[in-house]
Scaffold this motif. Structure first.
Motif, mmCIF file in Angstrom:
data_model
loop_
_atom_site.group_PDB
_atom_site.id
_atom_site.type_symbol
_atom_site.label_atom_id
_atom_site.label_comp_id
_atom_site.label_asym_id
_atom_site.label_seq_id
_atom_site.Cartn_x
_atom_site.Cartn_y
_atom_site.Cartn_z
ATOM 1 N N GLN A 53 0.803 -1.214 0.000
ATOM 2 C CA GLN A 53 0.000 0.000 0.000
ATOM 3 C C GLN A 53 0.840 1.269 0.000
ATOM 4 O O GLN A 53 0.454 2.277 -0.596
ATOM 5 C CB GLN A 53 -0.963 -0.016 1.193
ATOM 6 C CG GLN A 53 -2.064 -1.067 1.046
ATOM 7 C CD GLN A 53 -3.188 -0.895 2.055
ATOM 8 O OE1 GLN A 53 -3.314 0.133 2.707
ATOM 9 N NE2 GLN A 53 -4.007 -1.909 2.183
ATOM 10 N N LEU A 54 1.985 1.243 0.665
ATOM 11 C CA LEU A 54 2.850 2.423 0.717
ATOM 12 C C LEU A 54 3.947 2.403 -0.344
ATOM 13 O O LEU A 54 4.722 3.345 -0.448
ATOM 14 C CB LEU A 54 3.492 2.555 2.103
ATOM 15 C CG LEU A 54 2.604 3.072 3.230
ATOM 16 C CD1 LEU A 54 3.356 3.068 4.550
ATOM 17 C CD2 LEU A 54 2.084 4.473 2.933
ATOM 18 N N ASP A 55 4.024 1.309 -1.105
ATOM 19 C CA ASP A 55 5.062 1.145 -2.117
ATOM 20 C C ASP A 55 6.451 1.285 -1.488
ATOM 21 O O ASP A 55 7.301 2.052 -1.947
ATOM 22 C CB ASP A 55 4.876 2.181 -3.236
ATOM 23 C CG ASP A 55 5.680 1.828 -4.487
ATOM 24 O OD1 ASP A 55 6.043 0.636 -4.646
ATOM 25 O OD2 ASP A 55 5.953 2.742 -5.294
ATOM 26 N N VAL A 56 6.658 0.527 -0.424
ATOM 27 C CA VAL A 56 7.941 0.547 0.283
ATOM 28 C C VAL A 56 8.978 -0.214 -0.541
ATOM 29 O O VAL A 56 8.752 -1.367 -0.912
ATOM 30 C CB VAL A 56 7.810 -0.089 1.684
ATOM 31 C CG1 VAL A 56 9.158 -0.105 2.398
ATOM 32 C CG2 VAL A 56 6.771 0.650 2.513
ATOM 33 N N PRO A 57 10.111 0.390 -0.845
ATOM 34 C CA PRO A 57 11.108 -0.279 -1.694
ATOM 35 C C PRO A 57 11.811 -1.424 -0.978
ATOM 36 O O PRO A 57 11.801 -1.513 0.264
ATOM 37 C CB PRO A 57 12.090 0.844 -2.031
ATOM 38 C CG PRO A 57 11.966 1.808 -0.894
ATOM 39 C CD PRO A 57 10.528 1.750 -0.460
ATOM 40 N N SER A 58 12.445 -2.280 -1.735
ATOM 41 C CA SER A 58 13.131 -3.454 -1.184
ATOM 42 C C SER A 58 14.344 -3.064 -0.349
ATOM 43 O O SER A 58 14.885 -3.895 0.387
ATOM 44 C CB SER A 58 13.566 -4.389 -2.318
ATOM 45 O OG SER A 58 14.437 -3.712 -3.215
#
Length: 400
Positions: free
Chosen positions: A62-67
């Protein structure tokens, strides 16, 4: 009065969707048809391991948290992170710059309200002669009365430390007590766009999962207590960049202050947040809330709902301010979507409004004890219709 007749406008713990709480109540008694409740399960069980993974996954999506960033779960709330941030980030900086003198190692704090002020004070307390807490800006100095937190100062007012000497830069995105929030343009990242960017740390406790986080990848650490928008108290969510996960014991050997293992970010990451028993029930409710948000389209539609709620309320309040009936506490451009703060010019009118609201089931509208007035918290579970009900009571109280 039953639950359907009450609206919780409190600043936290916040209102939560009734449908979610009903499902959570069932999980307390019998989780996933195990015959025992969630709070009776081992945190080492397969069922809880899946819950842990699912909660991490839905936040990442949902927050598009990167790897490049870990999502971790711990306890202690935002106040616990006031301490953890200092200890972990000073350990990291000591490993990178072991030869710096204590007076050269700096923690930069942007103070825009009561909570960032408390964080700054904790940094001063924990520095222990190993570093210096620098007050980048104090928003009271650019306030209308010279003593209140009513704005986010323009970047031209900021006094950031030299980049190489800075262990981290800290800000609070939304100040729950004062009703101050960074605008839609968010943190002024252009100030940091150089060859060496100090780690950026943000307290998102009272706005987390209310809308997307701008430039999330540029943050070294984001933390948030769950009890405003997504769950009950007890759970703290961390989004931590890989380079912040450092060996605190190695840093201690180089002169940094010791860090308790339960507060070390690397310990949490290495154990997938299961070094010790996490706040299991709070995690379960948070997962249910986030699944509910996802089923309704995710953060995009939710942002629009939250935008509309605060817009209609501020529009009405600005009208009454023009008539001299009340005063909004925060300057335009810095007003919170989550915590709307104002005060009536006539204290008897304030008393009448609060009594009328309470009789209608509109609860927890008094401002924080340190600042007084009125505070209307518009967290995710508050609907537009409930905001309109509040406005109707306001009109009635003023004879409009």
């Amino acid at each position: 009065m039953d639950r359907q007749q009450v609206v919780n406008f409190g600043a936290g713990p916040s209102a939560l969707p009734t449908s979610v709480l009903e499902k959570a109540a069932k999980g307390l008694l019998n989780y996933n048809d195990n015959g025992i409740g969630l709070v009776e399960l081992s945190h080492r069980s397969k069922d809880f391991a899946k819950l842990n993974d699912d909660l991490e996954s839905i936040i990442r999506t949902q927050l598009d948290v990167p790897s490049t960033h870990h999502i971790l779960f711990t306890q202690g709330g935002g106040s616990g992170q006031f301490s953890s941030v200092v200890m972990n980030l000073l350990a990291r900086h000591t490993l990178l710059h072991p030869d710096l003198k204590p007076e050269e190692r700096v923690m930069d704090y942007i103070v825009t309200g009561s909570w960032s002020k408390k964080a700054y004070e904790e940094a001063n307390r924990l520095a222990g002669g190993k570093a210096v807490a620098n007050l980048v800006v104090d928003a009271r100095r650019t306030s209308k009365d010279g003593k209140s937190f009513d704005n986010v100062p323009q970047p031209s007012e900021w006094k950031l430390s030299p980049a190489a000497n800075t262990a981290f830069i800290y800000y609070c995105e939304n100040e729950t007590v004062d009703g101050v929030q960074f605008s839609d343009s968010s943190f002024p990242h252009h100030l940091l766009e150089n060859s060496f960017n100090p780690p950026l740390v943000a307290d998102y406790s009272s706005s987390f999962m209310s809308r997307p986080i701008p430039r999330i990848a540029d943050h070294a650490l984001i933390f948030a207590g769950a009890q405003k928008n997504i769950g009950p108290s007890g759970l703290t969510i961390l989004i931590v960049r890989n380079d912040v996960l450092v060996d605190v014991d190695a840093a201690y050997k180089l002169g940094a202050n010791p860090v308790p293992l339960t507060m070390a970010y690397k310990t949490l990451a290495d154990s997938k947040s299961l070094y010790n028993t996490p706040p299991m029930f709070a995690m379960y409710v948070s997962l249910l809330v986030l699944q509910d948000i996802q089923a309704k389209g995710g953060l995009g539609p939710l942002e629009e709902v939250n935008r509309q709620k605060q817009a209609i309320l501020y529009d009405v309040l600005e009208g009454y301010e023009e008539k001299g009936i009340l005063k909004l506490k925060v300057q335009k451009g810095s007003r919170s979507w989550m915590n709307v703060t104002f005060e009536f010019v006539d204290k008897q009118v304030e008393k009448t409004f609060l009594e009328s609201a309470e009789s209608k089931g509109l609860k927890q509208l008094k401002g924080h004890r340190s600042v007084g007035g009125i505070r209307v918290s518009l967290y995710n579970a508050i609907t537009e219709e409930q905001v309109k009900s509040l406005i109707s009571v306001l009109h009635a109280s003023l004879g409009a």
